[in-house]
Every structure is written in C-alpha cells, then in structure tokens.
Design a protein around this motif. Sequence first.
Motif, PDB file in Angstrom:
ATOM      1  N   GLU A 106     -11.704   6.545  -7.295  1.00 35.62           N
ATOM      2  CA  GLU A 106     -11.729   5.394  -6.386  1.00 35.62           C
ATOM      3  C   GLU A 106     -10.358   5.039  -5.844  1.00 35.62           C
ATOM      4  O   GLU A 106     -10.240   4.308  -4.855  1.00 35.62           O
ATOM      5  CB  GLU A 106     -12.306   4.182  -7.109  1.00 35.62           C
ATOM      6  CG  GLU A 106     -11.472   3.718  -8.309  1.00 35.62           C
ATOM      7  CD  GLU A 106     -12.034   2.487  -8.984  1.00 35.62           C
ATOM      8  OE1 GLU A 106     -12.921   1.844  -8.396  1.00 35.62           O
ATOM      9  OE2 GLU A 106     -11.582   2.180 -10.108  1.00 35.62           O
ATOM     10  N   THR A 154       0.420   3.880  -3.116  1.00 34.08           N
ATOM     11  CA  THR A 154       0.094   5.290  -2.889  1.00 34.08           C
ATOM     12  C   THR A 154       1.212   6.204  -3.381  1.00 34.08           C
ATOM     13  O   THR A 154       0.945   7.272  -3.932  1.00 34.08           O
ATOM     14  CB  THR A 154      -0.170   5.569  -1.395  1.00 34.08           C
ATOM     15  OG1 THR A 154       0.942   5.114  -0.604  1.00 34.08           O
ATOM     16  CG2 THR A 154      -1.428   4.871  -0.922  1.00 34.08           C
ATOM     17  N   LYS A 214       0.835  -1.207   0.000  1.00 32.02           N
ATOM     18  CA  LYS A 214       0.000   0.000   0.000  1.00 32.02           C
ATOM     19  C   LYS A 214       0.870   1.257   0.000  1.00 32.02           C
ATOM     20  O   LYS A 214       0.518   2.260  -0.642  1.00 32.02           O
ATOM     21  CB  LYS A 214      -0.946  -0.017   1.193  1.00 32.02           C
ATOM     22  CG  LYS A 214      -2.065  -1.056   1.060  1.00 32.02           C
ATOM     23  CD  LYS A 214      -2.872  -1.198   2.334  1.00 32.02           C
ATOM     24  CE  LYS A 214      -3.918  -2.295   2.204  1.00 32.02           C
ATOM     25  NZ  LYS A 214      -4.660  -2.528   3.468  1.00 32.02           N
ATOM     26  N   PRO A 233      -8.295   6.704  -1.674  1.00 32.68           N
ATOM     27  CA  PRO A 233      -8.095   6.143  -0.333  1.00 32.68           C
ATOM     28  C   PRO A 233      -6.845   5.257  -0.262  1.00 32.68           C
ATOM     29  O   PRO A 233      -6.485   4.588  -1.237  1.00 32.68           O
ATOM     30  CB  PRO A 233      -9.369   5.321  -0.098  1.00 32.68           C
ATOM     31  CG  PRO A 233     -10.394   5.944  -0.984  1.00 32.68           C
ATOM     32  CD  PRO A 233      -9.639   6.368  -2.206  1.00 32.68           C
ATOM     33  N   PHE A 234      -6.209   5.250   0.896  1.00 32.51           N
ATOM     34  CA  PHE A 234      -4.970   4.486   1.100  1.00 32.51           C
ATOM     35  C   PHE A 234      -5.131   3.030   0.710  1.00 32.51           C
ATOM     36  O   PHE A 234      -4.248   2.446   0.071  1.00 32.51           O
ATOM     37  CB  PHE A 234      -4.551   4.605   2.578  1.00 32.51           C
ATOM     38  CG  PHE A 234      -3.273   3.900   2.910  1.00 32.51           C
ATOM     39  CD1 PHE A 234      -2.051   4.434   2.545  1.00 32.51           C
ATOM     40  CD2 PHE A 234      -3.290   2.696   3.609  1.00 32.51           C
ATOM     41  CE1 PHE A 234      -0.856   3.787   2.854  1.00 32.51           C
ATOM     42  CE2 PHE A 234      -2.108   2.041   3.935  1.00 32.51           C
ATOM     43  CZ  PHE A 234      -0.886   2.592   3.551  1.00 32.51           C
ATOM     44  N   ASP A 235      -6.254   2.437   1.060  1.00 31.20           N
ATOM     45  CA  ASP A 235      -6.477   1.018   0.806  1.00 31.20           C
ATOM     46  C   ASP A 235      -6.867   0.712  -0.639  1.00 31.20           C
ATOM     47  O   ASP A 235      -6.962  -0.461  -1.012  1.00 31.20           O
ATOM     48  CB  ASP A 235      -7.581   0.472   1.726  1.00 31.20           C
ATOM     49  CG  ASP A 235      -7.125   0.376   3.172  1.00 31.20           C
ATOM     50  OD1 ASP A 235      -5.897   0.388   3.402  1.00 31.20           O
ATOM     51  OD2 ASP A 235      -7.991   0.284   4.059  1.00 31.20           O
ATOM     52  N   GLN A 236      -7.107   1.752  -1.442  1.00 27.23           N
ATOM     53  CA  GLN A 236      -7.568   1.530  -2.807  1.00 27.23           C
ATOM     54  C   GLN A 236      -6.598   2.057  -3.858  1.00 27.23           C
ATOM     55  O   GLN A 236      -6.919   2.073  -5.046  1.00 27.23           O
ATOM     56  CB  GLN A 236      -8.933   2.214  -3.000  1.00 27.23           C
ATOM     57  CG  GLN A 236     -10.000   1.786  -2.022  1.00 27.23           C
ATOM     58  CD  GLN A 236     -10.356   0.324  -2.183  1.00 27.23           C
ATOM     59  OE1 GLN A 236     -10.470  -0.186  -3.292  1.00 27.23           O
ATOM     60  NE2 GLN A 236     -10.525  -0.384  -1.061  1.00 27.23           N
TER      61      GLN A 236
END
Length: 335
Positions: free
Chosen positions: A264, A242, A238, A267-270
Amino acid sequence: MKLKPTPPKDAVNRYLRDVEGHITDKTHYNYSTTLRRFLEWCDERGIEDMNDLDSELIDRFKEWRLEDVKPITAKNDMNTVRNFIEYAATIQAVPTGLSDLIRIPKVSEDDEICDEYLTRQEAKSILQYLSKYEYASTRHAVMLILWKGGMRLSGLRALDVRDFDQARPALEIRHRPETKTPLKRKEKSERDVILSPDSAEIISDYINDRRDETTDKFGRRPLISTREGRAARTTIQKYVYTSTRPCHHNGGKCPYNRDPDTCEAIPFDQANKCPGSVSPHAIRRGYVTAAQNAGQPKDVTSERVNMSGKILDKHYDKGSHDEKAERRREYLKDI
C-alpha cells in the motif's frame, strides 16, 4: 453575563480567523485539525450550542481523544481546546473562567520525546541513490537541503532562488510573513546556512536544469517549486516519505517482507504508510545526532539548525549511550 447562543462551528471559525496572522501557517493548520475533531465530538453528542458546554463535558472530550492518540497528542489537543474556550468566553459563548477548569493530561518526559530519526548511513544511502538516478531533481534537492542544513520544513519552503548564494556558497533563510513564508521563531530563525561546494553544485544544477520556472502568487521565485508555484508542505512531505522508503534506495529490497506489487505504500500519495519512511522532522533529528557524533561543537549545531542547546539535548540528539561516551573521550583527563 448572559450567554449568546453560538453554534460550535461558528465559534471555531471565528477563533481561527482571530488567531490567523499571529501564528504560523503550520500552527494554524494544527489548530484547525484539533478543533475539527472537537466539532466531530460535539456533533456525535448532539451539542449544537456552545452554551451547553461545561468542564465535565470537555473532560469527556479529553478521555475520548486519549482512546485514540498518545498522551502527548492529547496534551497538545487540550491546550488548543483550552485556548479556544478562553476565546469563546470573550464572545459570550461560554461562561468566563471555564477555560481554567480544563485539565490538561500529564505526560512523562519520555512521552514528550520522539525517537524517530534518519541515521547518517540511511541519509548517505538515500543521497547516493538520488545522485545516481535522480540527479538534481526536486526530490534530490529537497533531501539534500533538509539533511545538509538540518532545517525545518518551514525554512525550506521559505527559500527563494535569490536566497541561494553560490559564491559563498550558502542558503539565506529569511522570515517573510507578509508573503506567506513565516519562520517558526520569526526573525530569530533567520540565518545563513553554509554549504559545501558539492552540495552547492547540485542545487545550482537543480535551479538551472530541473526546477519548474514558476513564481508564487506574490511574484517570488520559490527555490522548491512545482508547476503551480511554491511547493506545499504536503508535497515536500511526500518527497521525503517516498525518498526514505527503504526499497526506494536499497535496490528494491523490503525489510518488512512486503510484496511491491501489493504494498500500500508504493503510490506517491501513500508512501507514509511504509514503516521505514520518516517525516521531514526526523531528518532534522538525524542531522543533529550525526553532527554531534562527528564532534561538531554543540553551539555550532544549535546556531546552524536554530535551536537552543537544551532543546537539542532533550528532543533532537538521538545518540546512544556508547556514542555519547565516545564524544567525550578526547576531552577526558586522567585525574
């Protein structure tokens, strides 16, 4: 040989326990992911007993996978399934010899090669941004070490604070399977990676000022740490996704014309959903290509990143025809 009734899930769990300890955590994860797909396929078709499997059914699983994944992925999946079926025969869940009837998808040489890599210019832009706005952060340390060392993710995770020798300066990569940080090629992957003074200073500042002062469950002080201990593979991934999103390091400009308010991948997780983000392994490919373009001898690069020259040429050197021609220029003789 009389077969013993065996639910597929039980057979898979026994196989994964059997191979645990003989393979790396990453390989174990890959096996479990593939076999989870196999269990889903069995469940959808009402296969509740391994005894009911035959080569025709397993071939249908192969066709099912080829509907959703690339041939190279299906090839890897079927190799895993074949190993699993070979094990299942030893516990009398399937007939002996069934694994020999499994056909593995054939792929072209081009299909085996991944073209995703981080360019030198992209890496330079990312590190400049991190140095200015996130100096000596965990994300900065991760990207710096992966790029400058050209190492595998497993090598980065294996590092402890004690493996950073600021005096030389260097990172000492060691195989420690007994405390859950194995290297891909075991002891053959052990090496020391020399660093520049500038890189060493950043890592030192990270350790002294920004690193979470924690230990893992074995009492070791991981170099890349979180509040819970050693950073997980997914956490490091991640950080990379990022960091490599173009909008993160180019002033917020999106080359794909996406709206940052609705994208989308923000976000950090996406972040992996951004078309421009890359995986940790793409950084390794990028380093190899940049090193070759810079004229670094192949044997030096091979030893630094721990790979054979043959693998380097086939899978990691992404230089264009023009770039490879320029590398040869100084060695050419007018004959």
